[in-house]
Enzyme design. Sequence first.
Site, short mmCIF file in Angstrom:
data_model
loop_
_atom_site.label_atom_id
_atom_site.label_comp_id
_atom_site.label_asym_id
_atom_site.label_seq_id
_atom_site.Cartn_x
_atom_site.Cartn_y
_atom_site.Cartn_z
N GLN A 121 0.83 -1.21 0.00
CA GLN A 121 0.00 0.00 0.00
C GLN A 121 0.87 1.27 0.00
O GLN A 121 0.60 2.22 0.72
CB GLN A 121 -0.95 -0.01 1.20
CG GLN A 121 -2.15 -0.92 1.03
CD GLN A 121 -3.09 -0.45 -0.08
OE1 GLN A 121 -3.15 0.72 -0.42
NE2 GLN A 121 -3.83 -1.39 -0.65
N SER A 122 1.92 1.28 -0.80
CA SER A 122 2.82 2.43 -0.83
C SER A 122 2.18 3.66 -1.48
O SER A 122 1.75 3.62 -2.63
CB SER A 122 4.08 2.04 -1.62
OG SER A 122 4.86 3.19 -1.89
#
Length: 334
Positions: free
Chosen positions: A84-85
């Site tokens: 989930q960068s």
Amino acid sequence: MASVVQMTRFARFPLGHFPTPLEPLERLTARLRESHPRVPDLWIKRDDCTGLATGGNKTRKLEFLVGDALAQGADVLITQGATQSNHARQTAAAAARAGMECHLLLERRQVRDEEYERSGNVLLDELLGARIVDRLPSGTDMQAAMESLADDLRSAGRRPYVIPGGGSNPIGALGYVGCALELDAAPIPVDWVVHATGSTGTQAGLVAGLRAVHSPARVLGVSVRQPEQKQIDAVHDLAQRTAELIGTEVGREDVLVDDRWVGEGYGIPTESMVDALRLLATTEGILLDPVYSGKGFAGLLGGIAEGRFAEPDTVVFVHTGGAVGLFGYRSSFQ
Ligand SMILES: *Cc1c(COP(=O)(O)O)cnc(C)c1O
């Protein structure tokens, strides 16, 4: 004062809306004053509103990183981050804007559910046209994986540009020198700047920039992953290298970190994060994120409860963005 630092020397590709708004948190401050005796004046620097595909702090860094990439004639951006960068998503958007390809390597730092794997930032990475080249197990040497991908692309006649995790190198940190200059030009006295610190570029740039203009503001990074001393070393190292680029100096004493809000680890929700996120959402209508700014804001509230931040000081929380990540963490909030 801002003229002391010559930012125009550096290649820059415009991606965001700057300066970002600086807003008072009046309803939150009033709410906290019902139960705490000496609540400082609280403001928020809206770096969640940089405007690039839902915004966030990586936009500032990417203006300089993409500027450098274009100056070198690159045609592909490579970067890496957790599943989930926010950094990966903003890099994907920056690449689209610059007419470049974007190749992402995502690290499974934790195993969660289908929404974590597919929704939130991952959905946007794909919509923005990035290629998720691989999803690698936790603990992989991601820098080495990026170098090897870059070698393959070069062999195929491409011109890749490798951006480190979080965009945190001296060029990326220049983006937060820019934020420091905006804070220095603000019409309020800034005693404290508080924000979430991870890959260190945000804090390094803020510290270097504020020292360059001799600002009295202190910067506190709320760690989202590493123990205090380790994070201070990492921030200090990058702050020194950034300071060198802009012709100033920083000391280790300029780097303040609070590591008590990490919980079990990077990306793992905590009760104080959920409480802080709900409090800001319900008093101000502002959404934090579960991995960074929510824990950062929990650190700010903790510092107020302890009296570290108190009247008559003014505290600016830098909202570094990331609320899109909430869609990968629904189960932690319902
Ligand atoms: C990357 C990120 C941070 C941390 O910034 P660093 O420069 O990596 O220390 C904070 N908040 C959000 C939302 C981020 O995506």
